[in-house]
Design an enzyme around this catalytic site. Structure first.
Site, PDB file in Angstrom:
ATOM      1  N   GLN A   1       0.839  -1.204   0.000  1.00  0.00           N
ATOM      2  CA  GLN A   1       0.000   0.000   0.000  1.00  0.00           C
ATOM      3  C   GLN A   1       0.875   1.255   0.000  1.00  0.00           C
ATOM      4  O   GLN A   1       1.557   1.527   0.993  1.00  0.00           O
ATOM      5  CB  GLN A   1      -0.889  -0.001   1.252  1.00  0.00           C
ATOM      6  CG  GLN A   1      -1.796   1.207   1.369  1.00  0.00           C
ATOM      7  CD  GLN A   1      -2.609   1.207   2.659  1.00  0.00           C
ATOM      8  OE1 GLN A   1      -2.206   0.596   3.647  1.00  0.00           O
ATOM      9  NE2 GLN A   1      -3.732   1.873   2.653  1.00  0.00           N
ATOM     10  N   GLY A   2       0.823   2.017  -1.079  1.00  0.00           N
ATOM     11  CA  GLY A   2       1.604   3.256  -1.165  1.00  0.00           C
ATOM     12  C   GLY A   2       0.735   4.472  -0.943  1.00  0.00           C
ATOM     13  O   GLY A   2       0.444   5.221  -1.887  1.00  0.00           O
ATOM     14  N   TYR A   3       0.300   4.664   0.279  1.00  0.00           N
ATOM     15  CA  TYR A   3      -0.499   5.846   0.643  1.00  0.00           C
ATOM     16  C   TYR A   3       0.372   6.865   1.389  1.00  0.00           C
ATOM     17  O   TYR A   3       0.591   7.964   0.933  1.00  0.00           O
ATOM     18  CB  TYR A   3      -1.668   5.449   1.569  1.00  0.00           C
ATOM     19  CG  TYR A   3      -2.952   5.037   0.893  1.00  0.00           C
ATOM     20  CD1 TYR A   3      -2.975   4.501  -0.381  1.00  0.00           C
ATOM     21  CD2 TYR A   3      -4.174   5.173   1.557  1.00  0.00           C
ATOM     22  CE1 TYR A   3      -4.174   4.120  -0.972  1.00  0.00           C
ATOM     23  CE2 TYR A   3      -5.370   4.800   0.971  1.00  0.00           C
ATOM     24  CZ  TYR A   3      -5.363   4.271  -0.291  1.00  0.00           C
ATOM     25  OH  TYR A   3      -6.550   3.899  -0.867  1.00  0.00           O
ATOM     26  N   SER A   4       0.868   6.461   2.591  1.00  0.00           N
ATOM     27  CA  SER A   4       1.520   7.416   3.492  1.00  0.00           C
ATOM     28  C   SER A   4       2.829   7.934   2.925  1.00  0.00           C
ATOM     29  O   SER A   4       3.548   7.221   2.219  1.00  0.00           O
ATOM     30  CB  SER A   4       1.806   6.745   4.841  1.00  0.00           C
ATOM     31  OG  SER A   4       0.628   6.233   5.387  1.00  0.00           O
TER      32      SER A   4
ATOM     33  N   GLU B   1     -10.320  -1.130   5.096  1.00  0.00           N
ATOM     34  CA  GLU B   1      -9.164  -1.374   5.959  1.00  0.00           C
ATOM     35  C   GLU B   1      -9.591  -1.471   7.421  1.00  0.00           C
ATOM     36  O   GLU B   1      -9.033  -2.237   8.195  1.00  0.00           O
ATOM     37  CB  GLU B   1      -8.136  -0.241   5.776  1.00  0.00           C
ATOM     38  CG  GLU B   1      -6.825  -0.485   6.511  1.00  0.00           C
ATOM     39  CD  GLU B   1      -5.775   0.582   6.244  1.00  0.00           C
ATOM     40  OE1 GLU B   1      -6.033   1.523   5.478  1.00  0.00           O
ATOM     41  OE2 GLU B   1      -4.691   0.458   6.838  1.00  0.00           O
TER      42      GLU B   1
ATOM     43  N   GLU C   1      -6.678   8.841  17.498  1.00  0.00           N
ATOM     44  CA  GLU C   1      -7.169  10.227  17.665  1.00  0.00           C
ATOM     45  C   GLU C   1      -8.080  10.601  16.492  1.00  0.00           C
ATOM     46  O   GLU C   1      -9.092  11.279  16.672  1.00  0.00           O
ATOM     47  CB  GLU C   1      -5.992  11.213  17.741  1.00  0.00           C
ATOM     48  CG  GLU C   1      -5.165  11.117  19.013  1.00  0.00           C
ATOM     49  CD  GLU C   1      -4.200   9.941  19.010  1.00  0.00           C
ATOM     50  OE1 GLU C   1      -4.043   9.273  17.963  1.00  0.00           O
ATOM     51  OE2 GLU C   1      -3.604   9.669  20.080  1.00  0.00           O
TER      52      GLU C   1
HETATM   53  C1  LIG Z   1       3.289  -0.511  11.625  1.00  0.00           C
HETATM   54  C2  LIG Z   1       2.703   0.438  10.625  1.00  0.00           C
HETATM   55  C3  LIG Z   1       2.391  -0.014   9.359  1.00  0.00           C
HETATM   56  C4  LIG Z   1       1.889   0.871   8.400  1.00  0.00           C
HETATM   57  N1  LIG Z   1       1.661   0.395   7.126  1.00  0.00           N
HETATM   58  C5  LIG Z   1       1.326   1.264   6.158  1.00  0.00           C
HETATM   59  C6  LIG Z   1       1.236   0.841   4.790  1.00  0.00           C
HETATM   60  O1  LIG Z   1       1.441  -0.342   4.463  1.00  0.00           O
HETATM   61  N2  LIG Z   1       0.962   1.753   3.837  1.00  0.00           N
HETATM   62  C7  LIG Z   1       0.706   3.061   4.144  1.00  0.00           C
HETATM   63  O2  LIG Z   1       0.417   3.831   3.230  1.00  0.00           O
HETATM   64  N3  LIG Z   1       0.777   3.510   5.420  1.00  0.00           N
HETATM   65  C8  LIG Z   1       1.086   2.641   6.428  1.00  0.00           C
HETATM   66  N4  LIG Z   1       1.188   3.081   7.735  1.00  0.00           N
HETATM   67  C9  LIG Z   1       1.041   4.505   8.001  1.00  0.00           C
HETATM   68  C10 LIG Z   1      -0.150   4.883   8.832  1.00  0.00           C
HETATM   69  O3  LIG Z   1      -1.327   4.868   8.067  1.00  0.00           O
HETATM   70  C11 LIG Z   1       0.160   6.259   9.427  1.00  0.00           C
HETATM   71  O4  LIG Z   1       1.236   6.097  10.340  1.00  0.00           O
HETATM   72  C12 LIG Z   1      -1.010   6.870  10.105  1.00  0.00           C
HETATM   73  O5  LIG Z   1      -1.992   7.252   9.181  1.00  0.00           O
HETATM   74  C13 LIG Z   1      -0.596   8.114  10.941  1.00  0.00           C
HETATM   75  O6  LIG Z   1       0.118   9.007  10.152  1.00  0.00           O
HETATM   76  P1  LIG Z   1       1.547   9.573  10.629  1.00  0.00           P
HETATM   77  O7  LIG Z   1       2.399   8.425  11.065  1.00  0.00           O
HETATM   78  O8  LIG Z   1       2.068  10.452   9.545  1.00  0.00           O
HETATM   79  O9  LIG Z   1       1.251  10.446  11.921  1.00  0.00           O
HETATM   80  P2  LIG Z   1       0.657  11.934  11.947  1.00  0.00           P
HETATM   81  O10 LIG Z   1      -0.491  12.028  11.018  1.00  0.00           O
HETATM   82  O11 LIG Z   1       1.781  12.886  11.789  1.00  0.00           O
HETATM   83  O12 LIG Z   1       0.101  11.991  13.424  1.00  0.00           O
HETATM   84  C14 LIG Z   1       0.953  12.167  14.567  1.00  0.00           C
HETATM   85  C15 LIG Z   1       0.063  12.218  15.812  1.00  0.00           C
HETATM   86  O13 LIG Z   1      -0.830  13.330  15.732  1.00  0.00           O
HETATM   87  C16 LIG Z   1      -2.204  12.920  15.836  1.00  0.00           C
HETATM   88  N5  LIG Z   1      -3.049  13.696  14.947  1.00  0.00           N
HETATM   89  C17 LIG Z   1      -2.843  13.962  13.628  1.00  0.00           C
HETATM   90  N6  LIG Z   1      -3.860  14.698  13.122  1.00  0.00           N
HETATM   91  C18 LIG Z   1      -4.748  14.883  14.147  1.00  0.00           C
HETATM   92  C19 LIG Z   1      -6.020  15.540  14.252  1.00  0.00           C
HETATM   93  N7  LIG Z   1      -6.586  16.134  13.196  1.00  0.00           N
HETATM   94  N8  LIG Z   1      -6.653  15.506  15.452  1.00  0.00           N
HETATM   95  C20 LIG Z   1      -6.102  14.887  16.533  1.00  0.00           C
HETATM   96  N9  LIG Z   1      -4.885  14.243  16.483  1.00  0.00           N
HETATM   97  C21 LIG Z   1      -4.233  14.246  15.313  1.00  0.00           C
HETATM   98  C22 LIG Z   1      -2.178  11.444  15.392  1.00  0.00           C
HETATM   99  O14 LIG Z   1      -3.234  10.718  15.932  1.00  0.00           O
HETATM  100  C23 LIG Z   1      -0.823  10.967  15.948  1.00  0.00           C
HETATM  101  O15 LIG Z   1      -0.937  10.641  17.303  1.00  0.00           O
HETATM  102  C24 LIG Z   1       1.654   2.222   8.727  1.00  0.00           C
HETATM  103  C25 LIG Z   1       1.950   2.681  10.025  1.00  0.00           C
HETATM  104  C26 LIG Z   1       2.465   1.811  10.959  1.00  0.00           C
HETATM  105  C27 LIG Z   1       2.799   2.340  12.334  1.00  0.00           C
END
Ligand SMILES: Cc1cc2nc3c(=O)[nH]c(=O)nc-3n(C[C@H](O)[C@H](O)[C@H](O)COP(=O)(O)OP(=O)(O)OC[C@H]3O[C@@H](n4cnc5c(N)ncnc54)[C@H](O)[C@@H]3O)c2cc1C
Length: 398
Positions: free
Chosen positions: A126-129, A244, A385
Site C-alpha cells: 500500500q503506497g499511501y503514506s 481497511e 485520535e
Molecule cells: C506498523 C505500521 C504499518 C503501516 N503500514 C502502512 C502501509 O502499508 N501503507 C501506508 O500507506 N501507510 C502505512 N502506515 C502509516 C499509517 O497509516 C500512518 O502512520 C497513520 O496514518 C498516521 O500518520 P503519521 O504516522 O504520519 O502520523 P501523523 O499524522 O503525523 O500523526 C501524529 C500524531 O498526531 C495525531 N493527529 C494527527 N492529526 C490529528 C487531528 N486532526 N486531530 C487529533 N490528532 C491528530 C495522530 O493521531 C498521531 O498521534 C503504517 C503505520 C504503521 C505504524
C-alpha cells in the site's frame, strides 16, 4: 436484535474448526503461536490453502470468487482463525486493492488482477503514506506527470508494510497540482520491478523488518494502470479505507491474548503463590476480561445490525479504538507478568531460526517483542485520535 448465534452459524463454526485442524500447517501454526515472523513463502503457503478451499476472499462478491458469507460468518471465521493460531491474511491484495478494482476498475483490470490475487500470484503493498502525509493523507506530494501513454512518477512513500516482498503497489499520486487537495489525486497500480523504484527497510522497535520506505525516481507507469478517472483517486482511497478498518478491532486476537495472559499468570509465582491469585494483578486481568466481553457484545450488536441490513459506519471507529487499546494493555500485562524473563529478545528468535528454547522460554522471548509491536495498533488504519474525531463528528454531532 438477536445476539445469539443461529444453529446454522454454530454448524459453520464447526466446519471452520475442522478445516483449521486438518489444513493449518504445524510449522506455521507454531510460529504464529509464539509471535514469530512468517516469511513470504509461509504466508503464501497458507493463503494457497485458503484459496483452494475457496475461503481466501470472504469480502468479495460471489461472482468474482467471494464466499457469500454474512458479516457474522466472517466474524466467526476470523475468531476461529485467531484461536487456532492461523496467520492473518496479508490484506493489501485481497482486502484492499481488490475491492477497489471490483468497484472502480476496468473490465480488463478485473480480468487481469482478480484471478492473480486469488491465486496469490502477486504480492501487493500500500503506497499511501508519505513522510509529510499520514493522518492528513490528502496533502501527499508524490507527483505523476503525463507523458503520452505513461505517467512519470516521482516521490517517496513510507511505512510500506511488507513492501520488501511486493511485486505490485497501489499508490496515490498527484496528477493535478493546481486542483484542490483531494481533487488532483489519482490511484495507480505500479509494478515494483519498474526501473527507478527502490525499497529501504525500516527496522521497528521490536527488531522486526515489517515496514519500508519506497522511493520513486522517474518511474514510468502506463496510463492503463490507473484505476478510475484521472483526479478521482481520492474516491478510491476513501472507499479502500472503510475496508481497511473492517475487523480491525481484532477480537479474536484479543481473546487469544487474554487466554495466554491467564496461562502465564497461573505459572508465574508472586510471594509464594500463583500471580493470578495476587489481588491487584487479578483485578487487572478481570477488568480486561470485562472490557473484552463488553467489546464483544458491542461487536455482535454491530454485526447483528449488518445482518439485518444495516451497514457498520462510525461504530467501526469505536471498535478500532477499544480493540487496539485492549490488545495493547494485554501485551503490557503479559510482559509485566513475565517480569525480568520478558526482557531478552533475539533476531534469530523473531525469524524462527532458534530452536534451542523450550516453550516457556519462547513465550518469554516473544513478550517484549509483542509488547513493542502492538504499539502500532493505535496508529495504523487511521490513528485512534482520528477515529475519535470521526466518532465526535458522526455519532456525537460535534
Ligand atoms: C506498523 C505500521 C504499518 C503501516 N503500514 C502502512 C502501509 O502499508 N501503507 C501506508 O500507506 N501507510 C502505512 N502506515 C502509516 C499509517 O497509516 C500512518 O502512520 C497513520 O496514518 C498516521 O500518520 P503519521 O504516522 O504520519 O502520523 P501523523 O499524522 O503525523 O500523526 C501524529 C500524531 O498526531 C495525531 N493527529 C494527527 N492529526 C490529528 C487531528 N486532526 N486531530 C487529533 N490528532 C491528530 C495522530 O493521531 C498521531 O498521534 C503504517 C503505520 C504503521 C505504524
Amino acid at each position: 436484535m438477536n445476539l445469539q448465534f443461529t444453529p446454522e452459524e454454530n454448524t459453520f463454526r464447526e466446519e471452520v474448526r475442522a478445516f483449521l485442524a486438518d489444513k493449518l500447517p504445524a510449522d506455521i501454526q507454531r510460529k504464529v503461536r509464539f509471535g514469530q515472523q512468517l516469511n513470504a513463502e509461509e504466508h503464501v503457503r497458507w493463503q494457497n490453502l485458503l484459496s483452494e478451499r475457496g475461503w481466501l476472499a470472504p469480502g468479495w462478491p460471489v461472482e468474482h470468487g467471494g464466499t457469500g458469507w454474512s458479516p457474522v460468518e466472517k466474524h466467526i471465521f476470523e475468531e476461529e482463525c485467531a484461536a487456532a493460531h492461523a496467520p492473518t491474511v496479508v490484506p493489501f491484495g485481497v482486502n484492499m486493492v481488490a475491492p477497489v478494482i471490483i468497484r472502480f476498475g476496468s473490465e480488463e483490470q478485473k480480468r487481469h488482477y482478480l484471478p492473480r490475487i486469488l491465486g496469490n500470484d502477486d504480492w501487493w503493498c500500500q503506497g499511501y503514506s508519505e513522510p509529510g502525509a499520514g493522518s492528513d493523507l490528502a496533502s501527499l506530494k508524490t507527483r505523476a506527470e503525463r507523458d503520452g501513454d505513461h505517467y512519470i512518477v516521482n516521490g517517496q512513500k513510507t511505512w510500506t508494510t511488507l513492501g520488501q516482498h511486493a511485486n505490485m503497489m497501489f499508490c496515490l499520486a498527484r496528477t493535478d497540482p493546481q486542483a484542490k487537495k483531494q481533487a488532483g489525486i489519482s490511484f495507480l497500480l505500479i509494478d515494483m520491478n519498474t526501473r527507478g523504484i527502490s525499497v529501504r527497510p525500516i527496522i521497528t522497535l521490536d527488531g522486526a523488518h515489517e515496514v519500508n520506505e519506497v522511493f520513486l525516481d522517474n518511474v514510468r507507469v502506463p496510463v492503463a494502470n490507473r484505476v478510475g478517472e484521472e483526479g478521482e483517486g481520492w474516491t478510491c482511497a476513501k472507499f479502500l479505507l472503510t475496508h481497511e478498518r473492517t475487523g480491525i478491532a481484532g477480537l479474536g486476537h484479543a481473546k487469544q491474548a487474554l487466554r495466554h495472559l491467564k496461562s502465564v499468570a497461573r505459572r508465574q509465582t508472586h510471594r509464594g503463590r500463583p500471580l493470578i491469585q495476587a489481588p491487584s494483578f487479578r483485578e487487572q486481568i478481570a477488568r480486561s476480561e470485562l472490557e473484552l466481553m463488553a467489546l464483544e457484545v458491542t461487536n455482535l450488536r454491530v454485526l447483528a445490525a449488518a445482518r439485518d441490513g444495516g451497514a457498520p459506519g462510525a461504530e467501526s471507529s469505536l471498535l478500532k479504538i477499544r480493540g487496539s487499546e485492549l490488545r495493547q494493555r494485554l501485551s503490557d500485562l503479559t510482559r509485566r507478568a513475565l517480569g525480568p524473563q520478558a526482557l531478552p529478545f533475539f533476531a534469530d528468535f523473531l525469524a524462527g531460526d532458534d530452536d534451542t528454547l523450550d516453550d516457556d522460554q519462547t513465550f518469554a522471548a516473544a513478550a517484549t517483542a509483542q509488547y513493542l509491536n502492538r504499539r502500532k495498533l493505535s496508529i495504523y488504519g487511521g490513528a485512534n485520535e482520528i477515529q475519535k474525531n470521526i466518532v465526535a463528528k458522526t455519532i456525537l454531532g460535534m
